[in-house]
Design a protein around this motif. Sequence first.
Motif, PDB file in Angstrom:
ATOM      1  N   THR A 114       0.844  -1.200   0.000  1.00  0.00           N
ATOM      2  CA  THR A 114       0.000   0.000   0.000  1.00  0.00           C
ATOM      3  C   THR A 114       0.876   1.246   0.000  1.00  0.00           C
ATOM      4  O   THR A 114       0.637   2.186  -0.775  1.00  0.00           O
ATOM      5  CB  THR A 114      -0.931   0.006   1.233  1.00  0.00           C
ATOM      6  N   ARG A 115       1.906   1.237   0.832  1.00  0.00           N
ATOM      7  CA  ARG A 115       2.811   2.395   0.895  1.00  0.00           C
ATOM      8  C   ARG A 115       3.538   2.604  -0.434  1.00  0.00           C
ATOM      9  O   ARG A 115       3.628   3.719  -0.932  1.00  0.00           O
ATOM     10  CB  ARG A 115       3.826   2.198   2.028  1.00  0.00           C
ATOM     11  N   ARG A 116       4.069   1.532  -0.994  1.00  0.00           N
ATOM     12  CA  ARG A 116       4.801   1.661  -2.269  1.00  0.00           C
ATOM     13  C   ARG A 116       3.865   2.120  -3.380  1.00  0.00           C
ATOM     14  O   ARG A 116       4.234   2.953  -4.202  1.00  0.00           O
ATOM     15  CB  ARG A 116       5.473   0.335  -2.639  1.00  0.00           C
ATOM     16  N   ALA A 117       2.655   1.599  -3.427  1.00  0.00           N
ATOM     17  CA  ALA A 117       1.686   2.020  -4.450  1.00  0.00           C
ATOM     18  C   ALA A 117       1.380   3.508  -4.308  1.00  0.00           C
ATOM     19  O   ALA A 117       1.273   4.224  -5.319  1.00  0.00           O
ATOM     20  CB  ALA A 117       0.405   1.196  -4.339  1.00  0.00           C
ATOM     21  N   ASN A 118       1.248   3.986  -3.088  1.00  0.00           N
ATOM     22  CA  ASN A 118       1.015   5.419  -2.872  1.00  0.00           C
ATOM     23  C   ASN A 118       2.210   6.251  -3.332  1.00  0.00           C
ATOM     24  O   ASN A 118       2.041   7.293  -3.971  1.00  0.00           O
ATOM     25  CB  ASN A 118       0.700   5.707  -1.399  1.00  0.00           C
ATOM     26  N   GLU A 119       3.419   5.804  -3.019  1.00  0.00           N
ATOM     27  CA  GLU A 119       4.632   6.509  -3.450  1.00  0.00           C
ATOM     28  C   GLU A 119       4.699   6.618  -4.973  1.00  0.00           C
ATOM     29  O   GLU A 119       5.103   7.640  -5.510  1.00  0.00           O
ATOM     30  CB  GLU A 119       5.890   5.783  -2.967  1.00  0.00           C
ATOM     31  N   LEU A 120       4.314   5.553  -5.645  1.00  0.00           N
ATOM     32  CA  LEU A 120       4.392   5.508  -7.116  1.00  0.00           C
ATOM     33  C   LEU A 120       3.170   6.123  -7.799  1.00  0.00           C
ATOM     34  O   LEU A 120       3.121   6.180  -9.020  1.00  0.00           O
ATOM     35  CB  LEU A 120       4.543   4.052  -7.584  1.00  0.00           C
ATOM     36  N   LYS A 121       2.198   6.556  -7.001  1.00  0.00           N
ATOM     37  CA  LYS A 121       0.963   7.134  -7.533  1.00  0.00           C
ATOM     38  C   LYS A 121       0.243   6.159  -8.475  1.00  0.00           C
ATOM     39  O   LYS A 121      -0.263   6.523  -9.532  1.00  0.00           O
ATOM     40  CB  LYS A 121       1.229   8.467  -8.223  1.00  0.00           C
ATOM     41  N   ILE A 122       0.222   4.889  -8.046  1.00  0.00           N
ATOM     42  CA  ILE A 122      -0.485   3.848  -8.793  1.00  0.00           C
ATOM     43  C   ILE A 122      -1.974   4.218  -8.809  1.00  0.00           C
ATOM     44  O   ILE A 122      -2.532   4.597  -7.788  1.00  0.00           O
ATOM     45  CB  ILE A 122      -0.261   2.462  -8.143  1.00  0.00           C
ATOM     46  N   ASP A 123      -2.609   4.131  -9.969  1.00  0.00           N
ATOM     47  CA  ASP A 123      -3.998   4.560 -10.123  1.00  0.00           C
ATOM     48  C   ASP A 123      -5.008   3.660  -9.425  1.00  0.00           C
ATOM     49  O   ASP A 123      -6.075   4.125  -9.031  1.00  0.00           O
ATOM     50  CB  ASP A 123      -4.344   4.677 -11.619  1.00  0.00           C
ATOM     51  N   ALA A 124      -4.696   2.374  -9.276  1.00  0.00           N
ATOM     52  CA  ALA A 124      -5.623   1.442  -8.623  1.00  0.00           C
ATOM     53  C   ALA A 124      -4.824   0.295  -8.028  1.00  0.00           C
ATOM     54  O   ALA A 124      -3.907  -0.233  -8.655  1.00  0.00           O
ATOM     55  CB  ALA A 124      -6.651   0.915  -9.610  1.00  0.00           C
ATOM     56  N   LEU A 125      -5.182  -0.085  -6.799  1.00  0.00           N
ATOM     57  CA  LEU A 125      -4.510  -1.168  -6.095  1.00  0.00           C
ATOM     58  C   LEU A 125      -5.541  -2.179  -5.602  1.00  0.00           C
ATOM     59  O   LEU A 125      -6.484  -1.813  -4.894  1.00  0.00           O
ATOM     60  CB  LEU A 125      -3.725  -0.609  -4.897  1.00  0.00           C
ATOM     61  N   TYR A 126      -5.362  -3.431  -6.008  1.00  0.00           N
ATOM     62  CA  TYR A 126      -6.223  -4.531  -5.570  1.00  0.00           C
ATOM     63  C   TYR A 126      -5.328  -5.558  -4.881  1.00  0.00           C
ATOM     64  O   TYR A 126      -4.443  -6.125  -5.518  1.00  0.00           O
ATOM     65  CB  TYR A 126      -6.925  -5.190  -6.759  1.00  0.00           C
ATOM     66  N   GLN A 127      -5.575  -5.780  -3.586  1.00  0.00           N
ATOM     67  CA  GLN A 127      -4.794  -6.750  -2.824  1.00  0.00           C
ATOM     68  C   GLN A 127      -5.694  -7.893  -2.353  1.00  0.00           C
ATOM     69  O   GLN A 127      -6.902  -7.739  -2.257  1.00  0.00           O
ATOM     70  CB  GLN A 127      -4.165  -6.069  -1.610  1.00  0.00           C
ATOM     71  N   GLY A 128      -5.074  -9.035  -2.095  1.00  0.00           N
ATOM     72  CA  GLY A 128      -5.814 -10.188  -1.605  1.00  0.00           C
ATOM     73  C   GLY A 128      -6.697 -10.831  -2.658  1.00  0.00           C
ATOM     74  O   GLY A 128      -7.717 -11.433  -2.334  1.00  0.00           O
ATOM     75  N   CYS A 129      -6.316 -10.738  -3.906  1.00  0.00           N
ATOM     76  CA  CYS A 129      -7.110 -11.293  -5.014  1.00  0.00           C
ATOM     77  C   CYS A 129      -6.614 -12.699  -5.353  1.00  0.00           C
ATOM     78  O   CYS A 129      -5.607 -12.860  -6.043  1.00  0.00           O
ATOM     79  CB  CYS A 129      -7.004 -10.404  -6.243  1.00  0.00           C
ATOM     80  N   VAL A 130      -7.324 -13.698  -4.887  1.00  0.00           N
ATOM     81  CA  VAL A 130      -6.968 -15.070  -5.227  1.00  0.00           C
ATOM     82  C   VAL A 130      -7.191 -15.283  -6.721  1.00  0.00           C
ATOM     83  O   VAL A 130      -6.337 -15.804  -7.428  1.00  0.00           O
ATOM     84  CB  VAL A 130      -7.789 -16.081  -4.391  1.00  0.00           C
TER      85      VAL A 130
END
Length: 186
Positions: A72-88
Amino acid sequence: MKTKKGASEIAKKIKLIIFDVDGTLTDGCIYMGPEGEAMKAFSARDGMGIAMAHKGDIKSAIITGRSSRIMTRRANELKIDALYQGCVDKRGAYEELKLKFSLKDDEIAYVGDDINDIPLIQQAGLGCCVGDAVAEVKDLAIVVAECPGGKGAVREILEFILKEQGKWDSLVGTFTGKKAVDGVRQ
């Protein structure tokens, strides 16, 4: 870099690039401490490649099977437009991204490394993988980086896309102060 026939034409259409994390944005090692995941190592060059893609009007997203505050922190630093975690199963998140950004499969690139990435490597217009991806993924990918995951593979793939779109030299020029005309720096 290894590319299959048609990779250049597909790369020209890309408006969104989606990344897996473990083994793609990282080297795949998971460091566990008493509190859970303690550390992930990311490539600064991959990060610069993502920043360059953003400057080139390419959106970015992450779909990963694990959940991590570090991610989450790295995605925020990189200004990632969308982050989906825990996706089996990553296909649901992929479909949400298509709707969110009003895109078709041929406008999306996906970068992965392992068998759980196969469905999206097959569905995305430009299925890509890191140099140390498993054989089954390498066989299906349209673009195979030379660099391993977490060691510049994402940067290598992004440079390829931006060069095929004719954007790379002018983006580099924003740092050097030199403009590029028809691929030649002035």
